[in-house]
Scaffold this active site. Structure first.
Site, PDB file in Angstrom:
ATOM      1  N   HIS A  33       1.141  -1.218   0.232  1.00  0.00           N
ATOM      2  CA  HIS A  33       0.063  -0.426   0.429  1.00  0.00           C
ATOM      3  C   HIS A  33       0.640   1.173   0.311  1.00  0.00           C
ATOM      4  CE1 HIS A  33       0.508   1.341   4.477  1.00  0.00           C
ATOM      5  NE2 HIS A  33       0.871  -0.145   4.106  1.00  0.00           N
ATOM      6  N   LYS A 191      -4.253 -19.314  18.389  1.00  0.00           N
ATOM      7  CA  LYS A 191      -2.577 -19.697  18.813  1.00  0.00           C
ATOM      8  C   LYS A 191      -1.806 -18.481  19.147  1.00  0.00           C
ATOM      9  CE  LYS A 191      -0.078 -18.217  14.930  1.00  0.00           C
ATOM     10  NZ  LYS A 191       1.580 -17.747  14.554  1.00  0.00           N
ATOM     11  N   ASN A 256       4.688 -12.295  18.839  1.00  0.00           N
ATOM     12  CA  ASN A 256       3.475 -12.356  19.932  1.00  0.00           C
ATOM     13  C   ASN A 256       4.580 -13.046  20.867  1.00  0.00           C
ATOM     14  OD1 ASN A 256       0.447 -12.026  17.827  1.00  0.00           O
ATOM     15  ND2 ASN A 256       1.187 -13.335  16.950  1.00  0.00           N
TER      16      ASN A 256
END
Length: 332
Positions: A33, A191, A256
Site C-alpha cells: 500500500h 495460537k 507474539n
C-alpha cells in the site's frame, strides 16, 4: 507453469510467499500500500526492511496499484494484517472480475465483528467466490531462506486448494490440503493469544514445565472454541493447530511471544509494542477470542487471563496466580 498469482501485503510473510511462488516458476506480482516502500523494493530487488537476505527472483514484480494486481491475475493471495483485511478486499473489489479467487495467509479475526476471514470474503465478494486459508508453522525468514517447511491450505473447494498447493509446493516447502476452513482459521488466530501467554510466563522467569502446561492446556482451549464454531478436532492436532501453536509459543522469531516476554519482564503494552515494531496479531485476537468465548459460554481461562492483562491492566504475575488457583478438576 502458466499460472500467475498476485500477493497483497509487502511485509515479511507476503514477501516470503511471493518469493516462494516466483522461485517455483510462477509469475508473481507483489502489492504494497505504500508507494515509497514499493519503489524501494523495485530498486533493491529485495525487501531490506523485513527479509534482507532474500533476493527477488526475476519472475517477481512489485506494484502499489490494485488495478495492476487485478489485471495481472485472478488468483489473489492476501497477506495483510487482520485489521486491514476487510478494507483491502473492499479496495480491491472494483478492479476484479467475477472469476476472482481469494486466498489468505492472514491469521486472526475481523476486529470489528469477530468474524472469521472466510466470512469477510463472502461478505465483500460472494459465497460462491473460491476461498482458501493458508496456515501452519511457518516463519517468513525460514521460508525465504529455503529451510524445510510444511503448511496447510484449507478450502471448501478441493480444486482451488490443489491449485494453490501446486504454486507453493517445492522441494523445501510442503503444502498439504484440507477441507476444514474453519478449523484452520481458528487455529491460526487463537495460537497468537497463547503465544503471548507463554511469553509472559517465560518473561516472569518460569520454566519449561510452565511453558509445556500452557501449550497443552492452551490447545484444549483452541479445540473447544474451534469445534463450537464448526471446525474438526483432527485439524487442531495437525500443522494448523498444534504445529503452529508450538512454533509460535517457543521460538523468539514469534512477535507474539516476544511481546509476551516484554510484558512478563515488566514493560507495559505500549512499550512492548514499540519494542517489537511490527504488527502483533495476538493483541486484537485476545479480545475477539475472549468475546467469542463469552458469547458461546466456552471455558478458556488462559485466554481470559491474557485478555485481562492486555485490556484491564491485570498484573502478569496475578494472571498466573489466578490460573493456578482455579478449582481442581479432571484433565478431560
Amino acid at each position: 507453469m502458466n499460472k500467475k498469482i498476485s500477493v497483497l501485503g509487502a511485509g515479511s510473510w507476503g514477501t516470503a510467499l511471493a518469493i516462494l511462488a516466483a522461485r517455483n516458476g510462477c509469475p508473481t506480482l507483489l502489492w504494497g500500500h505504500n508507494p515509497d516502500h514499493i519503489a524501494t523494493l523495485a530498486r533493491d530487488r529485495q525487501n531490506r526492511r523485513y527479509l534482507p537476505d532474500a533476493a527477488f527472483p526475476e519472475s517477481l514484480a512489485v506494484t502499489s496499484d490494485l488495478a495492476e494486481v487485478a489485471a495481472f491475475s485472478n488468483l489473489i493471495l492476501v497477506a495483510v494484517p487482520s485489521h486491514a483485511f476487510k478494507d483491502t478486499l473492499i479496495k480491491l473489489k472494483p478492479y476484479v472480475s467475477d472469476e476472482v479467487k481469494i486466498a489468505w495467509a492472514t491469521k486472526g479475526f475481523n476486529p470489528q465483528t469477530g468474524a472469521l476471514l472466510h466470512e469477510i470474503v463472502a461478505e465483500v465478494f460472494s459465497t460462491q467466490t473460491p476461498a482458501a486459508a493458508i496456515s501452519g508453522p511457518s516463519f517468513a525468514r525460514e521460508v525465504a531462506a529455503e529451510l524445510p517447511t510444511a503448511i496447510t491450505i484449507a478450502s471448501s473447494q478441493p480444486d482451488f486448494a490443489s491449485q494453490l498447493a501446486d504454486i507453493l509446493h517445492s522441494g523445501r516447502f510442503r503444502a498439504y490440503t484440507s477441507s476444514d476452513l474453519i478449523g484452520v482459521e481458528v487455529g491460526g488466530a487463537v495460537k497468537n493469544v497463547l503465544a503471548i501467554a507463554t511469553g509472559i510466563a517465560d518473561g516472569l522467569g518460569f520454566g519449561a514445565n510452565t511453558r509445556a502446561a500452557l501449550i497443552t492446556r492452551g490447545l484444549t482451549e483452541v479445540i473447544r472454541l474451534g469445534i463450537k464454531l464448526g471446525g474438526k478436532q483432527e485439524t487442531f492436532m495437525g500443522l494448523a493447530g498444534l504445529g503452529d501453536l508450538i512454533l509460535t509459543s517457543t521460538d523468539n522469531q514469534s512477535r507474539n511471544r516476544r511481546f509476551g516476554l516484554a510484558l512478563g519482564q515488566g514493560k507495559d503494552r505500549t512499550a512492548a509494542t514499540q519494542e517489537i515494531g511490527q504488527e502483533i496479531e495476538g493483541v486484537s485476537a485476545a479480545k475477539e477470542t475472549f468475546l467469542l468465548a463469552q458469547k458461546y459460554g466456552i471455558e478458556m481461562p488462559i485466554t481470559e487471563q491474557t485478555y485481562k492483562v492486555l485490556y484491564e491492566g491485570l498484573a502478569p504475575l496475578t494472571a498466573v496466580q489466578n490460573l493456578l488457583a482455579r478449582e481442581q478438576k479432571p484433565e478431560s
